[in-house]
Structures are given as C-alpha cells and as structure tokens.
Enzyme design. Structure first.
Site, PDB file in Angstrom:
ATOM      1  N   GLU A 319       1.035  -1.468   0.092  1.00 41.32           N
ATOM      2  CA  GLU A 319       0.266  -0.117   0.229  1.00 41.32           C
ATOM      3  C   GLU A 319       1.221   1.668  -0.313  1.00 41.32           C
ATOM      4  OE1 GLU A 319      -3.886  -1.149   1.986  1.00 41.32           O
ATOM      5  OE2 GLU A 319      -2.702  -0.467   3.275  1.00 41.32           O
ATOM      6  N   ASN A 320       1.983   1.276  -0.950  1.00 36.67           N
ATOM      7  CA  ASN A 320       2.612   2.688  -1.046  1.00 36.67           C
ATOM      8  C   ASN A 320       2.902   2.972  -2.075  1.00 36.67           C
ATOM      9  OD1 ASN A 320       4.612   4.852  -0.729  1.00 36.67           O
ATOM     10  ND2 ASN A 320       6.262   2.963  -1.766  1.00 36.67           N
TER      11      ASN A 320
END
Length: 677
Positions: A319-320
């Site tokens: 989730e970057n």
C-alpha cells in the site's frame, strides 16, 4: 448448547452436503485418516502419561497442560498431575513416543499416529511437535455418558496438508499485551496452527523496544511496546507449543510512527510527523534514495533479528501509493538516473537492498504481494492478500507467484477482520482448480489468518479471531476433499466452547460489553439482539459509518456482536425450509424465535436509557412489532390491513444499519411476511 448442536446436526442432514464425513466425532482440524474401533478408554483417577523420547520442553509442557484440561473438563481427580519418563511408568495409560526434538522450520515433521483402545492409548510420532499435535487430537476425543468420561476408540494417522498455517495479529493499530498474545498462541496450538505473524509496526505505533534507536519506543509508541525480554518470552512460549514467530516491520510505507521518531528518514523534506490516530492508508514513506535509510534499517534489523530465531522476516511492503515520492524532486531525478520507470520499480530497488541486509542476518525476506516484480529474487516469499476469492481460480497473486517459482502464502480469503461468515473463509481453497506442476504446488507453503486491529481492542479481539480461525486452520491442515460445511459447523460449536479452556475470552467478554452498554442493568434483551445482529462488514463500519480513532470507544453494541450470529443462522435456515414445504415442525421452531424477539422489547423498554442504548430503540421496537405480526399470521389469526401495511414499513426500517450493525434476519422476515400476508 445441546439444542444448538441438535440444530446443526439437522442442518447437516438437509443442505450444503458436499463430501459428508460419516462420523459424530468433533475433531478439528479433521485428520487425514480416522478409523473408529467401537472401544473407549475410561478416564479414572489412576490415569497417567509416560513420555518415551529425548529430553525437551514441548512434550512435558503440553502433556501437563493436557492433564489440567482433562481434569477440569471431566471433574476427575487425577492422582498424578504430571507426565513421567517411560522408564518410570512403562504401564502408563497414555504413552507418548517420539524420536527427535524438532528445530522449528517449514521442514518440521508434524505427523503422528494415535491409537485409543479400552486397554490404553499410544501416540507415535517422529518429532516432539508431531507428538504434541497428537495430544491435542486426543483431548478432542473426550466424551461422556451419565456415569463416566472416556476417550473414543480410534486409530488416527495424521499430518498437515500445508507447512505454513498462521495467524497474524496487528499490535500497532491497537496494542495487545503479552497475556493476550499467549492465550491466542494456546488457542492456535489447540487447532494445530504453527506460525504466529506479529505485525509490530505501522502508522499508529512502533511496538518494539530499540536500544539502538530508542526514540522508536519512547516517541513512537505512546508507551505501549514490548521489551526485548518480553519478546524473548513470547518466542520461547510459542516454541514450546510448536509455533514459529515471524516479525513484521512494515516499510517503506505505513511508516508514520517511524518517521515521528526519525523524521529525517522521510521522503518529504522538512516535514514533521505525528503518530496516526485514524485508520487507512497514509502518505508518509521512508526515503529510498538516501543511505541513512539503509543504515537505519540495517542497524535496527541487526538489533532485532536475534530476538526472532526463525529464518523468515516480514518487511510488509504494501500500500505505498508513492505520493511523497512523486513530490520529491531528488527522488524523481534518482529514478531517471537509474532507469526506474515507476514507483513500483523504485520500491523493488528498495526491497532488493533490504533482502541483502536480511540475507546477511540469515533471514529470508517475506513481503505482501506488491513486492513481486520481475527483478525480485526468487528467495523472497510472496504473501498474497489482494483480489477476490474467485481470482484464485483464474490465477491470483498466490498462483502467479507459485508459477514464477516464488514460495508463497495465502491470506486472501482469510481476512477475519472483515467480519464475514466462517462459511466463506472455509470455502477458500488455496490452490483452487488451477493445474500446477508438482514444483509449482510445492511453492505454496500454506496460508495465514489476518487480524488487523483497527476496530478491536484486547477486550474484543478474541471474538473476532475465534472460533472462525479454527475452521481456517482445518482448511490448511486437512485433506483438500474435507469440504462439508455443515459437518464443520457442527464440530465448530464444540470447539467454540473448548477454546475457553485455553483462556480465550470470546464468549465471556460479550457480557462485559453489554453491561457497559446498560450501565450494569439486565442485559437479556441486548443478548437476544446480539444473536441476530452482526457488525457492518468489509470495513464499512469505519468507512461508511462512524469514523473511529485508535482511542475511540470499542465497548459499543457492534463490539458485542460477532460474525455468524447464531439465531440468525437458525432462523434463515428454518424460513427457507418452511417456505418450501410449510412443515408444522418447522413452523413451531420459527414461532419460538419470533416469540423471543417479540418479547425482547418489554425487557429493553424497562432499561434506564442512556446515549449508548438510544440508537437501539428503533431496532428493538420494530423487531418486536414485526415478530408479533408474523406470529399472528403463522397462528392463522386475522391481521388488520393497517397492521400489515405498518409491518411492511417496519421491515423496510429494519434494513438500515443500527449502531454500526446489520440485522441478519431482515430479508427472511420479509420473505416470511410476503408468504403469509
């Protein structure tokens, strides 16, 4: 309890009957081979256990626990409360035989054979881990009649299907004490799970003492963290239970807490950071182009890695979105200079450098499936979490990773924090229908249950993990053909209560929450409602309903409710069959439930109201009135048109959420109403 089990037995006979197992035993996970011999071994005060194998901690620890749990459950005053070496007790009631003390790894042999006859019990295994798995199965064979407790006579040959059967607990969003961790480790061992994945860092807190970088625990933890000694204690405790401990330090995203302590490592120049109090995905990200980042991580991992002897180390990597990377001109220039076309390529560069650091420390890197890129070394383990279950049948990230030669583990389908039914989790088959080579299939190590803790505290976490996790444990241990949902449900009800014996609080703490709601008044009406209401699912409680912070109250009605509300399951099943055949016996069962719901408002109305109870008033009142109308219709009474019209409006009202929960019977209330009106 007996009535509930009878219901699930009838349910087993009537629907979902795939591959039914012809046995009344309540074993979970179901063994590979079970033969019943029509004998039984009676539990008496003279029962003893002898251990025939090398000296070690696991079998004596588990055997002693076995004796305590056996004595407590049976009420038998056992004369000898500890196991003895076989040389001291060659005529023992229970003999545990094994050859080696296992060093826990994905290669550990967990197989065992268990024989129970009228004359004695024997457990035979290659390793001590296999032996303790056999002891857990034996305890599940305990039954009783009016005069005695006894073990059912069997010959069981058993071994796990997958080598990685894990539970992940997130202690960053809400911190959970060592006691909470240990009781869940005991529950894991009781259903033969063997990996505890400890999610130790995230935006909301860094939960490990660091002597190298002390601001990580003094500034970034709110004072809630584990000391080195506590970590060693948990790892040693898990080891005695045959459970490996895998730490997770989530980087480069989910890094707000780290950057709160050391902002100079961030990707946004001169930014200030504070610990995140909300849930979600946030922008603070480690800077992947400065050497200080890698020096920091190497020093930190060098300090922390020895606390966790296992060969695997999880670095997160999920989730970057890269927002702060995009806004940093130096990072964009670095990408151009190094032919890194996307942020994904830049993160691969970061991950490869981390893998080299971990390799020097003797660790294999594990990461969420975002780390799987063409340049990622095949020594990395891919943790599959994205996509719907159906995607697995078409080749999801788990299958894709295996086909590319990565070892891989599955969590997609096992996200129990989404508050979905145990049936959906149980029907998640890791390999699916994809045709894989033997080498590719061997790459699939197993799976992990994930307990993200945005919406749970130590008061409620057990009710979110258990008993559903026991069914997932079966999916990962038992043969692929063991898929009979109703046989699972019937056995799960027994396991549900047995979990209390190892300290799980999922049943008892419901009353704690309800007493808080009523300010210590009578909770019977609310208990009735919790048996038909469930928390809003798939994060809609937080995203579409109330917005919770880490320190918001989690002692509300939704926290007392759980997935798979029992009375709702029963009612929905009964209505389905009543509408099919109008059976009088089924009608009588429906009337019992409707009477309960019609009467609950009288109890609710007597409560001294407070702001926590007020949102439940329309739920209680309208449910009571709808149930009364349906009772009259079922009893053949004439109901005025005005009442029927009002009932329809009330059913529509009941379809809306109440206090972040949904009424799980409302659709079948409507079906029954339409059929009877």
């Amino acid at each position: 309890m007996h009535k509930l089990l009878t219901f699930f037995y009838l349910l087993t006979l009537s629907c979902w009957s795939q591959n039914p197992i012809q046995s009344s035993l309540n074993l979970m996970p179901w063994p590979q081979e079970v033969q019943e011999n029509e004998q039984q071994f009676t539990v008496t005060p003279n029962l003893t256990i002898a251990i025939n194998g090398p000296s070690g901690m696991r079998v004596p620890h588990t055997a002693t626990s076995f004796l305590r749990r056996l004595s407590n459950r049976s009420g038998v005053f056992i004369n000898e409360g500890f196991p003895a070496p076989f040389s001291n007790d060659s005529t023992a009631s229970i003999t545990v035989n094994f050859k080696t003390i296992a060093a826990l790894s994905i290669e550990t042999d967990e197989s065992y054979n268990l024989q129970v006859t009228a004359n004695g019990i024997s457990i035979n295994a290659t390793t001590d881990v296999g032996a303790i798995r056999g002891l857990e199965t034996l305890l599940q064979l305990l039954e009783n009649d009016a005069t005695s407790y006894y073990f059912v006579g069997v010959n069981i040959t058993d071994a796990p299907r997958f080598v990685w059967r894990g539970l992940m607990i997130d202690v960053s969003r809400h911190f959970h004490s060592v006691d909470v961790i240990k009781r869940n480790l005991r529950a894991m061992a009781s259903v033969k799970m063997n990996v505890f994945h400890w999610h130790l860092t995230d935006d909301q807190g860094f939960r490990v003492e660091s002597k190298t970088y002390p601001k990580l625990h003094t500034v970034a933890s709110d004072g809630l963290y584990y000391t080195h000694e506590q970590i060693k204690d948990v790892v040693a405790y898990a080891n005695k239970l045959g459970i490996r401990v895998i730490p997770e330090f989530d980087v480069p995203g989910h890094a707000t807490a780290i950057l709160t302590a050391y902002p100079e490592l961030g990707s946004k120049p001169d930014a200030s950071y504070t610990i995140e109090r909300f849930s979600g995905v946030f922008n603070p990200t480690l800077n992947p182009i400065i050497e200080d980042t890698y020096t920091f991580l190497e020093n930190l991992f060098t300090e922390i890695a020895p606390l966790f002897p296992d060969a695997y180390f999880h670095i997160g990597g999920d989730e970057n979105a890269g927002k702060h990377w995009n806004e940093n001109e130096a990072i964009q220039q670095f990408k151009a200079d190094n032919n890194l076309a996307t942020n994904h390529d830049l993160q691969t560069y970061f991950n490869i450098r981390l893998e080299k650091i971990l390799n020097k420390l003797g660790k294999h890197l594990v990461g969420w499936d975002e780390i799987m890129t063409p340049n990622m070394p095949k020594t990395a383990v891919i943790h599959s979490w994205r996509g719907e279950n159906e995607g697995l049948q078409k080749g999801g990230t788990l299958i894709e990773a295996a086909q590319k030669g990565y070892k891989t583990i599955l969590s997609n389908g096992f996200y129990i924090d989404r508050m979905e039914s145990v049936i959906k989790h149980y029907q998640t088959e890791p390999i699916g229908t994809i045709s894989l080579s033997a080498e590719e299939e061997a790459c699939i190590l197993g799976g992990e249950v994930t307990m993200w803790s945005e919406l749970v505290t130590s008061l409620t976490i057990d009710s979110r993990i258990w008993p559903r996790t026991a069914a997932i444990a079966e999916r990962l241990w038992s043969n692929k053909t063991v898929t009979d949902v109703n046989h699972m449900l019937k056995r799960l009800q027994v396991i549900n209560y047995n979990l209390e014996a190892v300290g799980i609080t999922h049943l008892r703490n419901k009353a704690v929450v309800l007493r808080n709601l009523t300010n210590n008044q009578n909770i019977d009406a609310l208990k009735t409602l919790t048996n038909i209401c469930e928390p809003l699912k798939i994060y809609s409680r937080n995203e579409g309903g109330t917005e919770y912070k880490t320190y918001s109250p989690f002692t509300l009605f939704a926290d007392a409710c759980t997935a798979d509300a029992m009375d709702a399951l029963q009612f929905n099943h009964l209505v389905k069959h009543f509408l099919a055949d109008k059976n009088e016996a089924t009608s009588a069962e429906i009337k019992i439930l409707l009477t309960r719901w019609a009467d609950q408002y009288e109890l609710f109305s007597k409560l001294e109201k407070n702001p926590k109870l007020t949102p439940l008033e329309p739920l209680s009142l309208n449910l009571s009135q709808v149930s009364a109308t349906l009772l009259n219709l079922l009893n053949g009474k004439k109901v005025p048109k005005k009442t029927l019209k009002e009932c329809k409006k009330q059913i529509t009202l009941l379809k809306q959420p109440f206090a972040d929960t949904e009424l799980m019977i409302v659709n079948n209330l409507e079906l029954l109403f339409e059929a009877l009106k």
